[in-house]
Design a protein around this motif. Structure first.
Motif, short mmCIF file in Angstrom:
data_model
loop_
_atom_site.label_atom_id
_atom_site.label_comp_id
_atom_site.label_asym_id
_atom_site.label_seq_id
_atom_site.Cartn_x
_atom_site.Cartn_y
_atom_site.Cartn_z
N ALA A 104 -5.04 34.19 -18.86
CA ALA A 104 -5.04 32.80 -18.27
C ALA A 104 -5.06 31.96 -19.38
O ALA A 104 -5.56 32.05 -20.59
CB ALA A 104 -6.38 32.59 -17.31
N MET A 105 -4.79 30.44 -18.87
CA MET A 105 -4.70 29.44 -19.98
C MET A 105 -5.21 28.13 -19.43
O MET A 105 -5.16 27.73 -18.16
CB MET A 105 -2.94 29.20 -20.60
N ILE A 106 -5.88 27.34 -20.33
CA ILE A 106 -6.39 25.94 -19.90
C ILE A 106 -5.56 24.91 -20.74
O ILE A 106 -5.42 25.37 -22.07
CB ILE A 106 -7.70 25.86 -20.39
N VAL A 107 -4.88 24.22 -20.11
CA VAL A 107 -3.95 23.21 -20.86
C VAL A 107 -4.78 21.94 -20.80
O VAL A 107 -4.71 21.22 -19.83
CB VAL A 107 -2.54 23.38 -19.90
N THR A 108 -5.08 21.33 -21.88
CA THR A 108 -5.33 19.88 -22.16
C THR A 108 -4.74 19.29 -23.13
O THR A 108 -5.05 19.26 -24.56
CB THR A 108 -7.08 20.05 -22.46
N LEU A 109 -3.70 18.70 -22.88
CA LEU A 109 -2.74 17.95 -23.84
C LEU A 109 -2.27 16.67 -22.99
O LEU A 109 -2.32 16.39 -21.89
CB LEU A 109 -1.32 18.53 -24.16
N GLY A 110 -1.86 15.65 -23.88
CA GLY A 110 -1.45 14.30 -23.45
C GLY A 110 -2.23 13.06 -24.24
O GLY A 110 -1.56 11.82 -24.21
N GLY A 111 -3.33 13.59 -24.71
CA GLY A 111 -4.05 12.20 -25.47
C GLY A 111 -3.59 11.73 -26.55
O GLY A 111 -3.28 10.30 -26.68
N ASP B 218 6.32 32.56 -16.50
CA ASP B 218 7.09 33.56 -16.92
C ASP B 218 6.39 34.55 -17.33
O ASP B 218 6.65 35.91 -17.46
CB ASP B 218 8.17 32.94 -17.68
N ALA B 219 5.22 34.28 -17.96
CA ALA B 219 4.38 35.27 -18.72
C ALA B 219 3.16 35.81 -17.64
O ALA B 219 2.62 36.83 -18.03
CB ALA B 219 3.51 34.81 -19.89
N ASP B 220 3.47 35.26 -16.52
CA ASP B 220 2.40 35.75 -15.16
C ASP B 220 0.73 35.25 -15.64
O ASP B 220 0.18 36.28 -15.65
CB ASP B 220 2.58 37.09 -15.17
N VAL B 221 0.87 34.13 -16.55
CA VAL B 221 -0.51 33.79 -16.78
C VAL B 221 -1.07 32.58 -16.04
O VAL B 221 -0.40 31.68 -15.69
CB VAL B 221 -0.49 33.49 -18.50
N LYS B 222 -2.21 32.69 -15.41
CA LYS B 222 -2.62 31.91 -14.66
C LYS B 222 -3.16 30.66 -15.44
O LYS B 222 -3.58 30.66 -16.61
CB LYS B 222 -4.00 32.39 -13.97
N VAL B 223 -3.17 29.23 -15.03
CA VAL B 223 -3.38 28.13 -15.57
C VAL B 223 -4.34 27.17 -14.89
O VAL B 223 -4.26 26.96 -13.76
CB VAL B 223 -1.89 27.41 -15.52
N LEU B 224 -5.20 26.57 -15.85
CA LEU B 224 -5.92 25.45 -15.19
C LEU B 224 -5.43 24.16 -16.14
O LEU B 224 -5.42 24.12 -17.33
CB LEU B 224 -7.38 25.65 -15.67
N LEU B 225 -4.73 23.34 -15.40
CA LEU B 225 -3.98 22.17 -15.97
C LEU B 225 -5.21 21.08 -16.00
O LEU B 225 -5.61 20.60 -14.92
CB LEU B 225 -3.04 21.62 -15.43
N VAL B 226 -5.55 20.28 -17.18
CA VAL B 226 -6.58 19.36 -17.07
C VAL B 226 -5.70 18.08 -17.39
O VAL B 226 -5.10 17.78 -18.36
CB VAL B 226 -7.80 19.54 -18.40
N GLY B 227 -6.06 17.11 -16.39
CA GLY B 227 -5.28 15.81 -16.45
C GLY B 227 -6.08 14.61 -17.41
O GLY B 227 -7.10 15.09 -17.68
N GLY C 145 1.51 25.24 -8.73
CA GLY C 145 0.56 26.06 -8.02
C GLY C 145 -0.80 26.43 -8.97
O GLY C 145 -1.27 27.39 -8.84
N THR C 146 -0.92 25.66 -9.90
CA THR C 146 -1.87 25.80 -11.09
C THR C 146 -3.14 24.94 -10.27
O THR C 146 -3.26 24.14 -9.83
CB THR C 146 -1.71 25.34 -12.13
N LEU C 147 -4.52 25.66 -11.09
CA LEU C 147 -5.60 24.91 -10.60
C LEU C 147 -5.42 23.63 -11.55
O LEU C 147 -4.80 23.39 -12.52
CB LEU C 147 -6.84 25.52 -11.24
N TYR C 148 -6.23 22.47 -11.02
CA TYR C 148 -6.16 21.32 -11.74
C TYR C 148 -7.49 20.39 -11.56
O TYR C 148 -8.39 20.44 -10.74
CB TYR C 148 -5.16 20.18 -10.79
N ALA C 149 -7.69 20.09 -12.87
CA ALA C 149 -8.93 19.32 -13.03
C ALA C 149 -8.59 17.84 -13.61
O ALA C 149 -7.73 17.48 -14.24
CB ALA C 149 -9.95 19.85 -14.28
N PRO C 150 -9.09 16.66 -12.86
CA PRO C 150 -8.56 15.33 -12.96
C PRO C 150 -8.83 14.88 -14.54
O PRO C 150 -7.92 13.96 -14.98
CB PRO C 150 -9.32 14.61 -12.03
N SER C 151 -9.91 15.19 -15.25
CA SER C 151 -10.18 14.88 -16.51
C SER C 151 -10.87 15.86 -17.23
O SER C 151 -11.88 16.60 -16.79
CB SER C 151 -10.97 13.56 -16.25
#
Length: 212
Positions: A86-93, A118-127, A154-160
């Motif tokens: 799984a992966m947590i993505v926190t980028l954009g700042g 493509d790697a079948d890795v679940k994601v939490l995207l942090v906005g 279809g990923t999990l999402y955290a607003p901040s």
């Protein structure tokens, strides 16, 4: 002697212990733990919190100070090793700090999420949310890309990232004691608040990983 041998064979032939869930935290200085002793950074504190909740987990620090979404995209392929579940993505700042066109940032995040899919890795995207001084069109485009992409993939999402400290609308004066002197990066106590805010979403992320 025979009983001892039988006992050893029984242990060896028993069910294998499941490996821990491996989560890669892909991000910038907030993920990397800028300005803090290693043990006080986001990744070690998150891993400790998750284990306290009973999760068998290993969190990998894939944060690079100063990284943009483009940098994250360039690192996505080799971050997504076969061991990563799984992966947590926190980028954009840093895209914001440089005034990068939100269309470019969106395309980079899209590429990261596609690589994870493509790697079948679940994601939490942090906005995150852009400040108003970039203008209403910039802000609208930047703010919308995170929930839009989370829905698309279809990923999990955290607003901040700072949800545990009150999110984007928090009065800076109210959290001054949780920040380092630069006013951008949380101190160790602030990181704990961040972890407590994001932790439940990360537990959901772990729950999406197939057992075994």
């Amino acid at each position: 002697m025979r009983k001892a041998i039988v006992g050893i064979l029984t242990v060896l032939s028993g069910p294998a212990l499941a490996d821990p869930v491996v989560i890669a935290a892909l991000g910038d200085s907030l993920t990397q733990g800028y300005g803090l002793p290693q043990e006080d950074g986001f990744v070690p504190q998150l891993e400790s919190w998750l284990r306290e909740q009973g999760a068998d987990v290993q969190v990998l620090n894939a944060g690079v100070s100063g990284d943009t979404t483009a940098g994250g995209l360039s690192r996505a392929a080799w971050t997504l090793t076969p061991d990563v579940d799984a992966m947590i993505v926190t980028l954009g700042g840093n895209d914001l700090l440089r005034g990068i066109d939100p269309a470019n940032s969106r395309a980079n995040l899209d590429g990261i999420l596609q690589a994870a899919a493509d790697a079948d890795v679940k994601v939490l995207l942090v906005g995150m949310q852009a400040p108003g001084n970039y203008g209403p069109e910039y802000k609208a485009a930047f703010d919308a890309m995170y929930p839009d992409l989370a829905e698309q993939y279809g990923t999990l999402y955290a607003p901040s990232f700072f949800e545990g400290m009150g999110g984007a609308d928090t009065d800076p004066a109210a959290v001054r004691g949780l920040m380092q002197a630069d006013g951008i990066h949380p101190n160790a106590d602030g990181v704990l608040k961040v972890v407590e805010g994001l932790g439940p979403q990360v537990l959901k992320l772990i729950g999406q990983v197939p057992s075994g």
